[in-house]
Design an enzyme around this catalytic site. Structure first.
Site, PDB file in Angstrom:
ATOM      1  N   ASP A   1      -6.593  -8.094   1.912  1.00  0.00           N
ATOM      2  CA  ASP A   1      -7.650  -7.254   1.346  1.00  0.00           C
ATOM      3  C   ASP A   1      -8.447  -8.053   0.312  1.00  0.00           C
ATOM      4  O   ASP A   1      -9.677  -8.117   0.339  1.00  0.00           O
ATOM      5  CB  ASP A   1      -6.985  -6.028   0.686  1.00  0.00           C
ATOM      6  CG  ASP A   1      -7.989  -4.956   0.321  1.00  0.00           C
ATOM      7  OD1 ASP A   1      -9.162  -5.071   0.724  1.00  0.00           O
ATOM      8  OD2 ASP A   1      -7.594  -3.991  -0.372  1.00  0.00           O
TER       9      ASP A   1
ATOM     10  N   ASP B   1     -12.496  -9.973   0.713  1.00  0.00           N
ATOM     11  CA  ASP B   1     -13.670  -9.763  -0.150  1.00  0.00           C
ATOM     12  C   ASP B   1     -14.190 -11.104  -0.657  1.00  0.00           C
ATOM     13  O   ASP B   1     -15.394 -11.340  -0.737  1.00  0.00           O
ATOM     14  CB  ASP B   1     -13.318  -8.877  -1.360  1.00  0.00           C
ATOM     15  CG  ASP B   1     -13.589  -7.400  -1.071  1.00  0.00           C
ATOM     16  OD1 ASP B   1     -13.578  -7.035   0.128  1.00  0.00           O
ATOM     17  OD2 ASP B   1     -13.805  -6.631  -2.018  1.00  0.00           O
TER      18      ASP B   1
ATOM     19  N   ASP C   1      -2.182 -17.723  -4.101  1.00  0.00           N
ATOM     20  CA  ASP C   1      -3.031 -18.100  -5.244  1.00  0.00           C
ATOM     21  C   ASP C   1      -3.790 -19.399  -4.957  1.00  0.00           C
ATOM     22  O   ASP C   1      -4.974 -19.523  -5.279  1.00  0.00           O
ATOM     23  CB  ASP C   1      -2.231 -18.185  -6.552  1.00  0.00           C
ATOM     24  CG  ASP C   1      -0.799 -18.662  -6.366  1.00  0.00           C
ATOM     25  OD1 ASP C   1      -0.287 -18.575  -5.244  1.00  0.00           O
ATOM     26  OD2 ASP C   1      -0.201 -19.138  -7.342  1.00  0.00           O
TER      27      ASP C   1
ATOM     28  N   LYS D   1       3.537 -15.609  -0.407  1.00  0.00           N
ATOM     29  CA  LYS D   1       3.947 -15.927  -1.772  1.00  0.00           C
ATOM     30  C   LYS D   1       5.474 -16.024  -1.745  1.00  0.00           C
ATOM     31  O   LYS D   1       6.189 -15.401  -2.545  1.00  0.00           O
ATOM     32  CB  LYS D   1       3.443 -14.822  -2.733  1.00  0.00           C
ATOM     33  CG  LYS D   1       3.694 -15.071  -4.202  1.00  0.00           C
ATOM     34  CD  LYS D   1       2.632 -15.905  -4.876  1.00  0.00           C
ATOM     35  CE  LYS D   1       3.021 -16.189  -6.322  1.00  0.00           C
ATOM     36  NZ  LYS D   1       2.182 -17.210  -6.963  1.00  0.00           N
TER      37      LYS D   1
ATOM     38  N   TYR E   1       0.831  -1.201   0.000  1.00  0.00           N
ATOM     39  CA  TYR E   1       0.000   0.000   0.000  1.00  0.00           C
ATOM     40  C   TYR E   1       0.871   1.260   0.000  1.00  0.00           C
ATOM     41  O   TYR E   1       1.392   1.681   1.029  1.00  0.00           O
ATOM     42  CB  TYR E   1      -1.022  -0.057   1.148  1.00  0.00           C
ATOM     43  CG  TYR E   1      -2.102  -1.025   0.758  1.00  0.00           C
ATOM     44  CD1 TYR E   1      -1.823  -2.394   0.705  1.00  0.00           C
ATOM     45  CD2 TYR E   1      -3.335  -0.595   0.318  1.00  0.00           C
ATOM     46  CE1 TYR E   1      -2.757  -3.305   0.261  1.00  0.00           C
ATOM     47  CE2 TYR E   1      -4.283  -1.500  -0.131  1.00  0.00           C
ATOM     48  CZ  TYR E   1      -3.978  -2.851  -0.159  1.00  0.00           C
ATOM     49  OH  TYR E   1      -4.915  -3.743  -0.621  1.00  0.00           O
TER      50      TYR E   1
END
Ligand code: NAD
Length: 352
Positions: free
Chosen positions: A240, A244, A216, A183, A130
């Site tokens: 984030d 969702d 992933d 990751k 961010y």
């Protein structure tokens, strides 16, 4: 106990009014001693005061017991030097709200897949990719030439450790599992550091099972087998996106509560955005902000030594569940006919 209320943009004023209606009923029933201080931020304050976050609002947040923050139309804000400050990011960094806690729980018995979901995401909130919060001065995104843009990502041991610790503490009171998302196969150094810190904390919680999943694969596994997950801990952007997805799986974006919490401050904030397509139409589902406000009460309970706050939080959640269970008392996003105001009235009435 003063709560700072910032309605924000788009559907913000509608869902904030709905949330206050529910909180006022809870306040009357359980004598919580809540009072409100309302301030304008976002596009209305940009128009009047030339900034989306007047400095006095940040000071008011520091002085309040907690904050209720409506969604913000950040995509429509001008650059920072033209008054476009992202209040959400500003609160997260200036008040050190390092944990974005986002539960996803099936509330209607049906979600995107029809499978039950009961998990909570602990998302690191103060660094990562961010760009507006990962450097001391300026922003972590630059454009050296018109044909090239670069973003920097920050991962620190301190921020990784503290969010990991909060996630393990949460797992102790739940089903005893933490899934650390990463990751590290590509970001060997930065996600490697993240995993090092998570593993360090895990050693202090021998009763909690740690699982490490690549981000992933995580997106797919969440769809395939959501109940496999209890507490998920992730850096800012992975968290984030996954939250969702989890929210949608549990029944919809408008259903998930969320708080941004640090050691001293807590901001209740809906998971979704300002939904400009339905703003001002009494069509928004206020559940996410109502549940976020309940989470704020829960957060305040031990800090204020007031058990009534925790009771009120549980009763608000139960009232939301009861209203959502009946298809006749759902909002349009869930196939129902109730408007924002009527929905809030129904939840407040269910409280007793
Ligand atoms: P959004 O979450 O606002 O909307 C996505 C879709 O979900 C829209 O169709 C919307 O109508 C629907 N929706 C969202 N909340 C709803 C609710 N409570 N009830 C019923 N339907 C709801 O996402 P977006 O359209 O991508 O973004 C709109 C604006 O919000 C942008 O400016 C974005 O930057 C901002 N945003 C803010 C936050 C925040 O303040 N925390 C988070 C995400 C997006």
């Amino acid at each position: 106990m003063k709560i700072l209320v910032l309605p924000g943009d788009g559907i913000g004023p509608e869902i904030t009014a709905a949330t206050l209606q529910v909180l006022e009923r809870a306040d009357a029933l359980w004598k919580l001693g809540l009072s409100w201080q309302r301030e304008e931020i976002g596009l209305p304050s940009l128009k009047k005061e030339g900034t989306t976050l007047p400095p006095r609002v940040l000071e008011a947040a520091r002085a309040a017991a907690g904050v209720i923050l409506g969604p913000l139309a950040t995509f429509d804000y001008p650059a920072r030097d033209k008054g476009g400050v992202n209040p959400s990011a500003e609160f997260r960094t200036k008040l050190d709200l390092y944990a974005n806690i986002r539960p996803a729980k099936s509330r209607l018995g049906v979600g995107l897949t029809g499978k039950p979901v009961d998990l909570v995401i602990y998302r690191e909130n103060t660094e990562g990719f961010y760009a507006d919060r990962n450097v001391h001065e300026g922003v972590g995104e630059v454009m050296p030439t018109p044909e090239m843009a670069r973003s920097v990502r920050r991962v620190t041991a301190k921020c990784s450790e503290r969010i990991a610790r909060r996630s393990f503490e949460a797992a102790v009171g739940r089903r005893g599992m933490v899934t650390a998302v990463h990751k590290a196969n590509v970001f060997r150094v930065s996600d490697g550091l993240w995993l090092r810190e998570v593993r360090k904390v895990a050693r202090e919680f021998p009763k909690v099972q740690l699982e490490e999943v690549i981000v992933d694969a995580m997106a797919a596994l969440l769809l395939r087998d959501p109940m496999r997950f209890d507490v998920i801990v992730a850096e800012n952007m992975y968290g984030d996106i996954l939250s969702d997805e989890a929210s949608e799986l549990s029944g919809g974006l408008g259903l998930g509560g969320s708080i941004n919490a640090g050691d001293s401050y807590c901001v209740a904030q809906a998971q979704h955005g300002s939904a400009p397509d339905i703003a001002g139409k009494d069509r928004a589902n206020p559940t996410s902000l109502i549940l976020s406000a309940a989470m704020l009460l829960q957060w305040l309970a031990p800090r204020k030594g007031n058990e009534a706050l925790a009771v009120a939080a549980k009763r608000i959640e139960a009232a939301v569940d009861a209203v959502l269970k009946d298809p006749a008392t759902r909002t349009a996003d869930l196939g129902g006919t109730l408007g924002t105001r009527e929905f809030a009235k129904a939840v407040a009435a269910k409280l007793g």
